[in-house]
Design an enzyme around this catalytic site. Structure first.
Site, short mmCIF file in Angstrom:
data_model
loop_
_atom_site.label_atom_id
_atom_site.label_comp_id
_atom_site.label_asym_id
_atom_site.label_seq_id
_atom_site.Cartn_x
_atom_site.Cartn_y
_atom_site.Cartn_z
N GLU A 31 -7.61 2.67 -5.99
CA GLU A 31 -6.48 2.70 -5.06
C GLU A 31 -6.49 1.51 -4.09
O GLU A 31 -6.37 1.67 -2.88
CB GLU A 31 -6.47 4.02 -4.28
CG GLU A 31 -6.30 5.24 -5.18
CD GLU A 31 -6.27 6.54 -4.41
OE1 GLU A 31 -5.52 7.45 -4.80
OE2 GLU A 31 -7.04 6.67 -3.43
N VAL A 32 -6.62 0.33 -4.65
CA VAL A 32 -6.68 -0.89 -3.82
C VAL A 32 -5.27 -1.46 -3.68
O VAL A 32 -4.70 -2.01 -4.63
CB VAL A 32 -7.63 -1.93 -4.43
CG1 VAL A 32 -7.65 -3.19 -3.57
CG2 VAL A 32 -9.04 -1.33 -4.56
#
Length: 526
Positions: A320-321
């Site tokens: 989830e960058v």
């Protein structure tokens, strides 16, 4: 009869047949189901002073793991009722004779957890027999033995029915995990220890400690002492000694502790102690990829961790960058252009560099599946991919030659309160993976108790009994697993009641996660 004579035992495991929720044959109330079981029809009575014998063992038990495990087993058995009856002189079980072949008690990934347990039907000096390669296999044997013990309300003593018992057992997968999250809600040490205790009852063997996240940074890191300024409060913190206490507490119960620091995203809390880690005050994550300081801090954390967390693996996240802050912050945007990178390149660069740092500290790395989905061919070949987004990933990971841990969120995320125990039980880590060489690359699986909606008040009933359903999937041989969850409903309900008797706040079986008891009735019918 020696346990060596049991090696060829191939007796079929006897399973209960359901009519509604009642067994119509003598039920085999063990959880998880052992690999091989046979039993008889005699009854043994517990001696009031059950003894541990180890004279034939190679293991010296200098650390006291075996003796401590034996004492815990006795306490677990006798904690539910007061024993004040007289044990008959005939048919009394005087103790357990344990033989361990390994000289040491090193615990890490791949430690042998197999055991053999034999409980005779009678004798003048009756002892049960346990053989195990390591002390950790013996601990599993103690747990199985404890589940065979039944309190007799007429005689007020404990008994073992259906002797003689012959059990040959070992895990299907070497990695059988449970994630706890202390960043979204702080969990006091006694609560973490209770979770570890209940893990040992189900033969789970990895506590995945998701220690920090964007919300808080509660652990002490001597190399960069200001990091825990990101804790929720002064009192909601873990010292180095606290963390070491958890690791040791878990070890003597046969459980490894996997530490996770999720980078480069999920790191907002890092900047409260070191603001320069933020791309900008108003745009605080991912960690600033353009600054060497970010990698120096990561190196310091892993250096500190290596002194505490001895497990073979460290989890570096990588999920989830959102790279928006890198492209919209002027100094990082300039750095990207100078290094001929776009945001995707920088994400790859950060993860790969973080891996190299971990490898330099003699860790092997676990990353969430986004790293594989985005640049799997560039990852270290020592990487383990942690599947969570859905099905179909594990087969791609092992086809590429990398190892995998399965935690697909639709089935094995405990924070999904609509995920039922039936789904937990039927979730198969080897789905669509048929080649033996690829099956070996699936290390196992993990149920995940993310902390957004749990704290010390409700974590146990959110974990149990659904995690126990997954635990049998990960421990028992595929041939012993039920093809329909209704076939194990009564046995799991019995185990849930056993957890309650042992002081574990396991929720009712027949309902959604963390459900309240639906009506006034027996524990077995909730």
């Amino acid at each position: 009869m020696s346990l060596r004579e049991m090696s060829g035992i191939g007796a079929a495991v006897v399973a209960g047949v359901l009519v509604g929720f009642s067994l119509i044959v003598d039920g085999l109330n063990l959880w998880p189901m052992p690999a091989s079981v046979s039993y008889g029809s005699r009854t043994l009575y517990f001696s009031k002073d059950l003894q541990l014998r180890t004279e034939e063992s190679n293991y010296s038990d200098v650390s006291g793991i075996l003796k401590d495990g034996f004492s815990r087993m006795i306490d677990v058995i006798q904690t539910t009722h007061v024993v004040d009856g007289n044990v008959p002189s005939s048919g009394a079980l005087h103790g357990l004779h344990v033989r361990i072949f390994s000289l040491d008690d090193e615990l890490n990934f791949g430690t042998d957890e197999t055991y053999k347990l034999f409980i005779p039907e009678s004798g003048d000096d009756t002892y049960a027999y346990i053989e195990a390669q390591t002390v950790y296999g013996a601990l599993h044997a103690f747990e199985t033995f404890s589940q065979l013990c039944i309190f007799n309300f007429d005689t007020r003593i404990y008994e073992i029915h259906s002797a003689p018992w012959k059990i040959v057992d070992g895990p299907r997968f070497p990695y059988r995990g449970l994630l706890i999250d202390t960043s979204r809600h702080f969990l006091p040490l006694p609560i973490i220890k209770k979770v570890i205790d209940s893990m040992s009852f189900t033969k789970l063997n990895v506590l995945h400690w998701h220690i920090v996240d964007r919300e808080s940074f509660p652990i002490q890191t001597p190399s960069y002492p200001n990091l825990w300024k990101g804790a929720y409060s002064y009192s909601e913190r873990y010292t180095v000694d606290d963390a070491q206490e958890i690791v040791q507490y878990a070890k003597i119960r046969g459980i490894n502790v996997l530490a996770e620091i999720d980078v480069p995203g999920h790191a907002h809390s890092w900047g409260f102690g070191y603001p320069s880690l933020w791309p900008a005050v108003d745009c605080p994550e991912p960690l600033d990829v353009s600054k060497e300081f970010a990698f120096q801090v990561l190196d310091g954390i892993l250096s500190d961790f290596k002194k505490i967390f001895k497990f073979k693996f460290v989890h570096l996240g990588g999920d989830e960058v959102n790279t928006t802050c890198w492209t919209t912050t002027p100094h990082i945007s300039k750095w990207l252009k100078e290094h001929h990178m776009n945001a995707s390149d920088a994400y790859t660069y950060f993860v790969l560099r973080a891996q190299k740092i971990a490898l330099s500290h003699d860790y092997e790395v676990i990353n969430w599946e986004e790293t594989f989905n985005n640049f799997g061919e560039k990852l270290s070949r020592k990487t383990v991919i942690h599947n969570w987004l859905g099905r179909g990933v594990a087969e791609k990971v092992v086809a590429s030659g990398l190892r995998c841990i399965v935690s697909n969120q639709d089935k094995w995320y405990l924070d999904h309160l609509d995920a039922t125990w039936e789904g937990f039980y039927m979730n198969e880590p080897l789905e669509n993976i048929t080649k033996p060489e690829q099956q070996k690359l699936v290390l196992g699986g993990e149920v995940c108790m993310w902390g957004e909606t749990v704290d010390a008040s409700d974590i146990e009933q959110t974990i149990w009994p659904r995690a126990a359903a997954a635990a049998e999937r990960l421990w028992s041989p595929i041939g012993k697993l039920a093809t329909n969850p209704n076939q194990v409903a009564t046995r799991l309900a019995h185990f849930r009641c056993l957890l309650n008797q042992r002081g574990v706040a396991a929720a009712p079986l027949f309902g959604l996660g963390r459900a309240i008891p639906p009506h006034q009735d027996s524990c077995m019918r909730q």
